[in-house]
Design a protein around this motif. Structure first.
Motif, PDB file in Angstrom:
ATOM      1  N   ASN A   1       1.051  -0.948   0.286  1.00 28.15           N
ATOM      2  CA  ASN A   1       0.356   0.072   0.085  1.00 28.15           C
ATOM      3  C   ASN A   1       0.910   1.613  -0.220  1.00 28.15           C
ATOM      4  OD1 ASN A   1       1.344  -0.187   2.402  1.00 28.15           O
ATOM      5  ND2 ASN A   1      -1.017   0.008   3.709  1.00 28.15           N
ATOM      6  N   LEU A   2       2.330   0.965  -0.957  1.00 28.93           N
ATOM      7  CA  LEU A   2       3.131   2.285  -0.602  1.00 28.93           C
ATOM      8  C   LEU A   2       2.747   3.345  -2.119  1.00 28.93           C
ATOM      9  CD1 LEU A   2       5.965   0.196   0.932  1.00 28.93           C
ATOM     10  CD2 LEU A   2       4.411   1.655   2.270  1.00 28.93           C
ATOM     11  N   GLY A   3       1.986   2.211  -3.234  1.00 29.62           N
ATOM     12  CA  GLY A   3       2.072   3.513  -4.343  1.00 29.62           C
ATOM     13  C   GLY A   3       3.051   2.952  -4.768  1.00 29.62           C
ATOM     14  N   HIS A   4       3.823   1.996  -4.504  1.00 29.81           N
ATOM     15  CA  HIS A   4       5.150   1.660  -5.057  1.00 29.81           C
ATOM     16  C   HIS A   4       4.908   0.947  -6.733  1.00 29.81           C
ATOM     17  CE1 HIS A   4       7.796   1.385  -1.641  1.00 29.81           C
ATOM     18  NE2 HIS A   4       7.835   2.568  -2.167  1.00 29.81           N
ATOM     19  N   ASP A   5       5.649   1.470  -7.150  1.00 31.28           N
ATOM     20  CA  ASP A   5       5.667   0.830  -9.315  1.00 31.28           C
ATOM     21  C   ASP A   5       6.607  -0.816  -9.493  1.00 31.28           C
ATOM     22  OD1 ASP A   5       6.549   3.694 -10.510  1.00 31.28           O
ATOM     23  OD2 ASP A   5       4.420   2.979  -9.882  1.00 31.28           O
ATOM     24  N   THR A   6       7.444  -1.074  -8.178  1.00 30.19           N
ATOM     25  CA  THR A   6       8.036  -2.434  -8.482  1.00 30.19           C
ATOM     26  C   THR A   6       7.525  -2.771  -7.111  1.00 30.19           C
ATOM     27  OG1 THR A   6       9.611  -0.975  -9.544  1.00 30.19           O
ATOM     28  CG2 THR A   6      10.350  -3.356  -8.991  1.00 30.19           C
ATOM     29  N   MET A   7       7.268  -4.238  -7.895  1.00 22.83           N
ATOM     30  CA  MET A   7       7.237  -5.574  -6.851  1.00 22.83           C
ATOM     31  C   MET A   7       8.243  -6.619  -6.796  1.00 22.83           C
ATOM     32  SD  MET A   7       2.878  -5.391  -5.723  1.00 22.83           S
ATOM     33  CE  MET A   7       3.489  -6.320  -4.450  1.00 22.83           C
ATOM     34  N   TYR A   8       8.905  -7.130  -5.627  1.00 24.22           N
ATOM     35  CA  TYR A   8       9.194  -8.283  -6.266  1.00 24.22           C
ATOM     36  C   TYR A   8       9.128 -10.186  -5.214  1.00 24.22           C
ATOM     37  CZ  TYR A   8      12.401  -4.724  -6.469  1.00 24.22           C
ATOM     38  OH  TYR A   8      13.016  -2.946  -7.150  1.00 24.22           O
ATOM     39  N   TRP A   9       9.707 -10.629  -5.350  1.00 28.69           N
ATOM     40  CA  TRP A   9       9.743 -11.827  -5.334  1.00 28.69           C
ATOM     41  C   TRP A   9      11.340 -12.591  -4.767  1.00 28.69           C
ATOM     42  CZ3 TRP A   9       6.172 -13.945  -1.914  1.00 28.69           C
ATOM     43  CH2 TRP A   9       5.210 -13.608  -2.010  1.00 28.69           C
ATOM     44  N   TYR A  10      11.070 -12.644  -3.313  1.00 24.39           N
ATOM     45  CA  TYR A  10      12.675 -13.225  -3.132  1.00 24.39           C
ATOM     46  C   TYR A  10      12.145 -14.906  -2.292  1.00 24.39           C
ATOM     47  CZ  TYR A  10      15.312  -8.895  -3.208  1.00 24.39           C
ATOM     48  OH  TYR A  10      15.618  -8.205  -4.171  1.00 24.39           O
ATOM     49  N   LYS A  11      13.526 -15.869  -2.623  1.00 28.28           N
ATOM     50  CA  LYS A  11      13.650 -16.771  -2.024  1.00 28.28           C
ATOM     51  C   LYS A  11      14.848 -17.205  -0.480  1.00 28.28           C
ATOM     52  CE  LYS A  11      14.093 -21.688  -2.304  1.00 28.28           C
ATOM     53  NZ  LYS A  11      14.202 -22.870  -3.437  1.00 28.28           N
ATOM     54  N   GLN A  12      14.715 -17.170   0.727  1.00 30.57           N
ATOM     55  CA  GLN A  12      15.270 -17.343   1.785  1.00 30.57           C
ATOM     56  C   GLN A  12      15.703 -18.873   1.875  1.00 30.57           C
ATOM     57  OE1 GLN A  12      15.848 -15.043   5.741  1.00 30.57           O
ATOM     58  NE2 GLN A  12      17.615 -14.324   4.745  1.00 30.57           N
ATOM     59  N   ASP A  13      16.556 -18.939   2.082  1.00 26.71           N
ATOM     60  CA  ASP A  13      17.585 -20.892   1.714  1.00 26.71           C
ATOM     61  C   ASP A  13      17.192 -20.969   3.379  1.00 26.71           C
ATOM     62  OD1 ASP A  13      19.883 -20.598   0.100  1.00 26.71           O
ATOM     63  OD2 ASP A  13      20.130 -20.012   2.081  1.00 26.71           O
ATOM     64  N   SER A  14      17.911 -22.241   3.871  1.00 26.64           N
ATOM     65  CA  SER A  14      18.211 -22.484   5.040  1.00 26.64           C
ATOM     66  C   SER A  14      19.458 -21.808   5.904  1.00 26.64           C
ATOM     67  CB  SER A  14      18.400 -23.857   5.406  1.00 26.64           C
ATOM     68  OG  SER A  14      19.404 -24.146   4.516  1.00 26.64           O
ATOM     69  N   LYS A  15      19.946 -21.083   4.620  1.00 32.84           N
ATOM     70  CA  LYS A  15      22.020 -20.958   5.152  1.00 32.84           C
ATOM     71  C   LYS A  15      21.640 -18.890   4.753  1.00 32.84           C
ATOM     72  CE  LYS A  15      24.375 -24.363   3.234  1.00 32.84           C
ATOM     73  NZ  LYS A  15      25.131 -23.991   2.244  1.00 32.84           N
ATOM     74  N   LYS A  16      20.167 -18.586   4.320  1.00 33.02           N
ATOM     75  CA  LYS A  16      19.682 -16.876   5.057  1.00 33.02           C
ATOM     76  C   LYS A  16      20.304 -16.676   3.753  1.00 33.02           C
ATOM     77  CE  LYS A  16      17.947 -18.375   9.280  1.00 33.02           C
ATOM     78  NZ  LYS A  16      16.157 -18.449   9.265  1.00 33.02           N
ATOM     79  N   PHE A  17      20.249 -17.109   2.680  1.00 43.80           N
ATOM     80  CA  PHE A  17      21.092 -16.206   1.493  1.00 43.80           C
ATOM     81  C   PHE A  17      19.990 -15.826   1.332  1.00 43.80           C
ATOM     82  CE2 PHE A  17      23.172 -14.585  -1.979  1.00 43.80           C
ATOM     83  CZ  PHE A  17      22.699 -15.325  -3.621  1.00 43.80           C
ATOM     84  N   LEU A  18      19.475 -14.401   0.268  1.00 43.38           N
ATOM     85  CA  LEU A  18      18.398 -14.144  -0.315  1.00 43.38           C
ATOM     86  C   LEU A  18      18.670 -13.807  -1.430  1.00 43.38           C
ATOM     87  CD1 LEU A  18      15.792 -12.747   1.197  1.00 43.38           C
ATOM     88  CD2 LEU A  18      17.412 -10.809   1.175  1.00 43.38           C
ATOM     89  N   LYS A  19      18.052 -14.483  -2.399  1.00 35.65           N
ATOM     90  CA  LYS A  19      18.403 -15.086  -3.490  1.00 35.65           C
ATOM     91  C   LYS A  19      16.767 -14.111  -4.905  1.00 35.65           C
ATOM     92  CE  LYS A  19      19.796 -17.750  -7.087  1.00 35.65           C
ATOM     93  NZ  LYS A  19      20.317 -16.795  -8.331  1.00 35.65           N
ATOM     94  N   ILE A  20      16.719 -13.367  -5.024  1.00 36.67           N
ATOM     95  CA  ILE A  20      15.600 -12.612  -6.237  1.00 36.67           C
ATOM     96  C   ILE A  20      15.686 -14.125  -6.877  1.00 36.67           C
ATOM     97  CG2 ILE A  20      17.318 -11.968  -8.215  1.00 36.67           C
ATOM     98  CD1 ILE A  20      14.586  -8.960  -8.030  1.00 36.67           C
ATOM     99  N   MET A  21      13.461 -13.816  -7.406  1.00 38.98           N
ATOM    100  CA  MET A  21      12.970 -14.881  -8.440  1.00 38.98           C
ATOM    101  C   MET A  21      12.489 -14.154  -9.650  1.00 38.98           C
ATOM    102  SD  MET A  21      11.293 -16.505  -5.598  1.00 38.98           S
ATOM    103  CE  MET A  21      10.657 -18.345  -6.499  1.00 38.98           C
ATOM    104  N   PHE A  22      12.025 -12.684  -9.435  1.00 37.18           N
ATOM    105  CA  PHE A  22      11.127 -12.283  -9.833  1.00 37.18           C
ATOM    106  C   PHE A  22      11.318 -10.939  -9.416  1.00 37.18           C
ATOM    107  CE2 PHE A  22       9.611 -15.925 -12.443  1.00 37.18           C
ATOM    108  CZ  PHE A  22       8.986 -16.592 -10.741  1.00 37.18           C
ATOM    109  N   SER A  23      10.644  -9.709 -10.859  1.00 37.11           N
ATOM    110  CA  SER A  23      10.670  -8.201 -10.338  1.00 37.11           C
ATOM    111  C   SER A  23       9.384  -7.772 -11.061  1.00 37.11           C
ATOM    112  CB  SER A  23      12.495  -7.857 -10.505  1.00 37.11           C
ATOM    113  OG  SER A  23      11.350  -6.371 -10.688  1.00 37.11           O
ATOM    114  N   TYR A  24       8.559  -6.775 -10.774  1.00 30.25           N
ATOM    115  CA  TYR A  24       7.258  -6.563 -12.266  1.00 30.25           C
ATOM    116  C   TYR A  24       7.943  -5.367 -11.735  1.00 30.25           C
ATOM    117  CZ  TYR A  24       5.003 -10.566 -13.450  1.00 30.25           C
ATOM    118  OH  TYR A  24       4.464 -11.970 -14.291  1.00 30.25           O
ATOM    119  N   ASN A  25       7.163  -4.565 -12.811  1.00 33.91           N
ATOM    120  CA  ASN A  25       7.043  -3.366 -12.996  1.00 33.91           C
ATOM    121  C   ASN A  25       6.524  -2.529 -13.684  1.00 33.91           C
ATOM    122  OD1 ASN A  25       8.699  -0.063 -14.263  1.00 33.91           O
ATOM    123  ND2 ASN A  25       8.761  -0.566 -12.059  1.00 33.91           N
ATOM    124  N   ASN A  26       5.451  -2.301 -12.772  1.00 35.78           N
ATOM    125  CA  ASN A  26       4.294  -1.746 -13.324  1.00 35.78           C
ATOM    126  C   ASN A  26       3.363  -2.733 -14.206  1.00 35.78           C
ATOM    127  OD1 ASN A  26       3.251   0.743 -12.690  1.00 35.78           O
ATOM    128  ND2 ASN A  26       5.083   1.945 -13.684  1.00 35.78           N
TER     129      ASN A  26
END
Lengths: 109, 116
Positions: free
Chosen positions: B26-51
């Motif tokens: 609800n921030l009015g942002h144009d871009t959204m993302y999905w990340y996966k964080q595995d058991s080792k806590k590594f945050l890896k991007i999966m997808f990004s959408y803009n508008n």
């Protein structure tokens, strides 16, 4: 290939100690470097750095960026148990963010 | 008000099932993302959408399909779940897709997916 590397991977210190966390990067089209703190849930924003040599400070935390040597450090002075968390470094490029593996900090009373 | 909200917070399911995770900002942002964080806590991007348009699609199995009905929502659908899909999935949003200096990502609380 763009990458962000953090060191150390984990760190255990006693309350009152000072710690320095490192983040080095190799990316094309660098725009900014961000530090996040992740406790049990979502990463929360700490600092954004865009210019070399300008220290950002918030209480006991401070951070600085070196765009020539491609790294940043996050300092925490007089650590407290509440500082225990994973600290994530991310680099924003032209079209996305790259995260490092994080540094897990544990502060022992 | 929660800026980036994900549902559910926890998801336990059997291998082979299909599940969805929802994300709303609800921030009015144009871009959204999905990340996966595995058991080792590594945050890896999966997808990004803009508008509502896909701009990043990292190497993830095509069992994962993001859907953005509008720029405030980015849902993640996963088909034929496998054991290796167990992780924490984070949704995030930002004003721009990392392209501008004055840009910060805000994260949801995460969805812990356990595949049995």
């Amino acid at each position: 290939e763009d990458k962000v590397v953090q060191s150390p991977l984990s760190l255990v210190v006693h309350e009152g100690d000072t710690v320095t966390l490192n983040c080095s990067y190799e990316v094309t089209n660098f725009r900014s470097l961000l530090w996040y703190k992740q406790e049990k849930k979502a990463p929360t924003f700490l600092f954004m750095l865009t210019s070399s040599g300008i220290e950002k400070k918030s209480g006991r935390l401070s951070s600085i960026l070196d765009k020539k040597e491609l790294f940043s450090i996050l300092n925490i002075t007089a650590t407290q148990t509440g500082d225990s968390a994973i600290y994530l470094c991310a680099v924003a490029t032209g079209n996305q963010f790259y995260f490092g593996t994080g540094t897990s900090l544990t502060v022992i009373p | 008000d929660t800026a980036v909200s994900q549902t559910p917070k926890y998801l336990v399911t059997q291998m082979g099932n299909d599940k969805s995770i929802k994300c709303e900002q609800n921030l009015g942002h144009d871009t959204m993302y999905w990340y996966k964080q595995d058991s080792k806590k590594f945050l890896k991007i999966m997808f990004s959408y803009n508008n509502k348009e896909l701009i990043i699609n990292e190497t993830v199995p095509n069992r994962f399909s993001p859907k953005s009905p509008d720029k405030a929502h980015l849902n993640l659908h996963i088909n034929s779940l496998e054991l290796g899909d167990s992780a924490v999935y984070f949704c995030a949003s930002s004003q721009d897709p990392g392209g501008l200096a004055k840009n910060i990502q805000y994260f949801g609380a995460g969805t812990r997916l356990s595949v049995l």
